[in-house]
Design a protein around this motif. Structure first.
Motif, PDB file in Angstrom:
ATOM      1  N   TYR A  24       8.855  13.380 -21.001  1.00  0.00           N
ATOM      2  CA  TYR A  24       9.546  12.096 -20.983  1.00  0.00           C
ATOM      3  C   TYR A  24       9.511  11.482 -19.574  1.00  0.00           C
ATOM      4  N   ALA A  25       9.810  12.293 -18.566  1.00  0.00           N
ATOM      5  CA  ALA A  25       9.776  11.813 -17.180  1.00  0.00           C
ATOM      6  C   ALA A  25       8.366  11.365 -16.803  1.00  0.00           C
ATOM      7  N   TYR A  26       7.359  12.082 -17.271  1.00  0.00           N
ATOM      8  CA  TYR A  26       5.969  11.709 -16.990  1.00  0.00           C
ATOM      9  C   TYR A  26       5.615  10.377 -17.642  1.00  0.00           C
ATOM     10  N   PHE A  27       6.022  10.201 -18.898  1.00  0.00           N
ATOM     11  CA  PHE A  27       5.754   8.944 -19.596  1.00  0.00           C
ATOM     12  C   PHE A  27       6.441   7.766 -18.900  1.00  0.00           C
ATOM     13  N   ILE A  28       7.676   7.961 -18.474  1.00  0.00           N
ATOM     14  CA  ILE A  28       8.399   6.899 -17.765  1.00  0.00           C
ATOM     15  C   ILE A  28       7.671   6.546 -16.471  1.00  0.00           C
ATOM     16  N   GLN A  29       7.240   7.562 -15.729  1.00  0.00           N
ATOM     17  CA  GLN A  29       6.536   7.305 -14.468  1.00  0.00           C
ATOM     18  C   GLN A  29       5.210   6.582 -14.719  1.00  0.00           C
ATOM     19  N   ARG A  30       4.519   6.945 -15.797  1.00  0.00           N
ATOM     20  CA  ARG A  30       3.280   6.240 -16.144  1.00  0.00           C
ATOM     21  C   ARG A  30       3.556   4.762 -16.410  1.00  0.00           C
ATOM     22  N   GLU A  31       4.615   4.485 -17.141  1.00  0.00           N
ATOM     23  CA  GLU A  31       4.954   3.091 -17.447  1.00  0.00           C
ATOM     24  C   GLU A  31       5.320   2.329 -16.175  1.00  0.00           C
ATOM     25  N   GLY A  75       0.817  -1.217   0.000  1.00  0.00           N
ATOM     26  CA  GLY A  75       0.000   0.000   0.000  1.00  0.00           C
ATOM     27  C   GLY A  75       0.844   1.257   0.000  1.00  0.00           C
ATOM     28  N   GLU A  76       1.916   1.239   0.768  1.00  0.00           N
ATOM     29  CA  GLU A  76       2.827   2.393   0.817  1.00  0.00           C
ATOM     30  C   GLU A  76       3.501   2.617  -0.533  1.00  0.00           C
ATOM     31  N   ILE A  77       3.933   1.538  -1.161  1.00  0.00           N
ATOM     32  CA  ILE A  77       4.584   1.643  -2.472  1.00  0.00           C
ATOM     33  C   ILE A  77       3.606   2.191  -3.502  1.00  0.00           C
ATOM     34  N   LEU A  78       2.396   1.694  -3.485  1.00  0.00           N
ATOM     35  CA  LEU A  78       1.371   2.169  -4.409  1.00  0.00           C
ATOM     36  C   LEU A  78       1.090   3.657  -4.202  1.00  0.00           C
ATOM     37  N   ALA A  79       1.036   4.088  -2.956  1.00  0.00           N
ATOM     38  CA  ALA A  79       0.811   5.502  -2.661  1.00  0.00           C
ATOM     39  C   ALA A  79       1.969   6.360  -3.163  1.00  0.00           C
ATOM     40  N   GLU A  80       3.198   5.880  -2.995  1.00  0.00           N
ATOM     41  CA  GLU A  80       4.368   6.622  -3.481  1.00  0.00           C
ATOM     42  C   GLU A  80       4.367   6.726  -5.004  1.00  0.00           C
ATOM     43  N   GLY A 124       3.187  14.568 -13.604  1.00  0.00           N
ATOM     44  CA  GLY A 124       2.136  15.135 -14.453  1.00  0.00           C
ATOM     45  C   GLY A 124       2.043  16.638 -14.294  1.00  0.00           C
ATOM     46  N   LYS A 125       2.156  17.120 -13.066  1.00  0.00           N
ATOM     47  CA  LYS A 125       2.107  18.556 -12.802  1.00  0.00           C
ATOM     48  C   LYS A 125       3.289  19.270 -13.446  1.00  0.00           C
ATOM     49  N   ARG A 126       4.480  18.673 -13.344  1.00  0.00           N
ATOM     50  CA  ARG A 126       5.666  19.282 -13.971  1.00  0.00           C
ATOM     51  C   ARG A 126       5.513  19.326 -15.489  1.00  0.00           C
ATOM     52  N   ALA A 127       4.994  18.248 -16.076  1.00  0.00           N
ATOM     53  CA  ALA A 127       4.795  18.217 -17.525  1.00  0.00           C
ATOM     54  C   ALA A 127       3.773  19.270 -17.934  1.00  0.00           C
ATOM     55  N   GLU A 128       2.692  19.368 -17.189  1.00  0.00           N
ATOM     56  CA  GLU A 128       1.646  20.343 -17.502  1.00  0.00           C
ATOM     57  C   GLU A 128       2.195  21.769 -17.451  1.00  0.00           C
ATOM     58  N   GLU A 129       2.978  22.085 -16.429  1.00  0.00           N
ATOM     59  CA  GLU A 129       3.559  23.418 -16.300  1.00  0.00           C
ATOM     60  C   GLU A 129       4.551  23.713 -17.416  1.00  0.00           C
ATOM     61  N   ALA A 132       1.771   9.312  -5.986  1.00  0.00           N
ATOM     62  CA  ALA A 132       2.251  10.661  -5.706  1.00  0.00           C
ATOM     63  C   ALA A 132       3.296  11.093  -6.730  1.00  0.00           C
ATOM     64  N   ALA A 133       4.218  10.201  -7.061  1.00  0.00           N
ATOM     65  CA  ALA A 133       5.249  10.524  -8.055  1.00  0.00           C
ATOM     66  C   ALA A 133       4.623  10.779  -9.423  1.00  0.00           C
ATOM     67  N   LEU A 134       3.608   9.999  -9.770  1.00  0.00           N
ATOM     68  CA  LEU A 134       2.923  10.211 -11.046  1.00  0.00           C
ATOM     69  C   LEU A 134       2.230  11.568 -11.058  1.00  0.00           C
TER      70      LEU A 134
END
Length: 104
Positions: A70-77, A24-29, A38-43, A32-34
């Motif tokens: 690119y960082a957002y896509f990697i995090q999504r994957e 559960g903790e890993i999933l939450a992290e 996403g916020k950084r990519a949007e900005e 949060a990272a995603l």
């Protein structure tokens, strides 16, 4: 009339183990990272869209947008979302960014 307590309160299978808590903790992290990525990519994309200055400076802003997407896509994957069609449409990621990421 009498009420019965839910039987799930008495079942021991509902107890959390150390592994399930960690999962559960890993999933939450990951979530949060995603969200942060996403916020950084949007900005970065908003900054790219609104930029109207010198062309040399635009190249730096374009590279920042490419890096953020690119960082957002990697995090999504990493979160198990291999298809990027939805965020491309949602964020309106321009072709000039996608081409530099290797998209066709």
């Amino acid at each position: 009339m009498s009420l019965r307590l839910p039987q799930s309160l008495f079942q021991t299978s509902q107890l959390e183990t150390g592994a399930s808590v960690l999962d559960g903790e890993i999933l939450a992290e990951k979530a949060a990272a995603l969200g942060h990525a996403g916020k950084r990519a949007e900005e970065a994309l908003l900054h790219l869209r609104n930029y109207s200055g010198p062309k040399d400076d635009r190249a730096v802003i374009l590279q920042a947008a490419i890096d953020a997407v690119y960082a957002y896509f990697i995090q999504r994957e990493l979160c198990g979302f291999p298809n990027h069609d939805e965020p491309i449409a949602h964020y309106g990621i321009p072709a000039e960014v996608l081409v530099r990421l290797g998209a066709r």
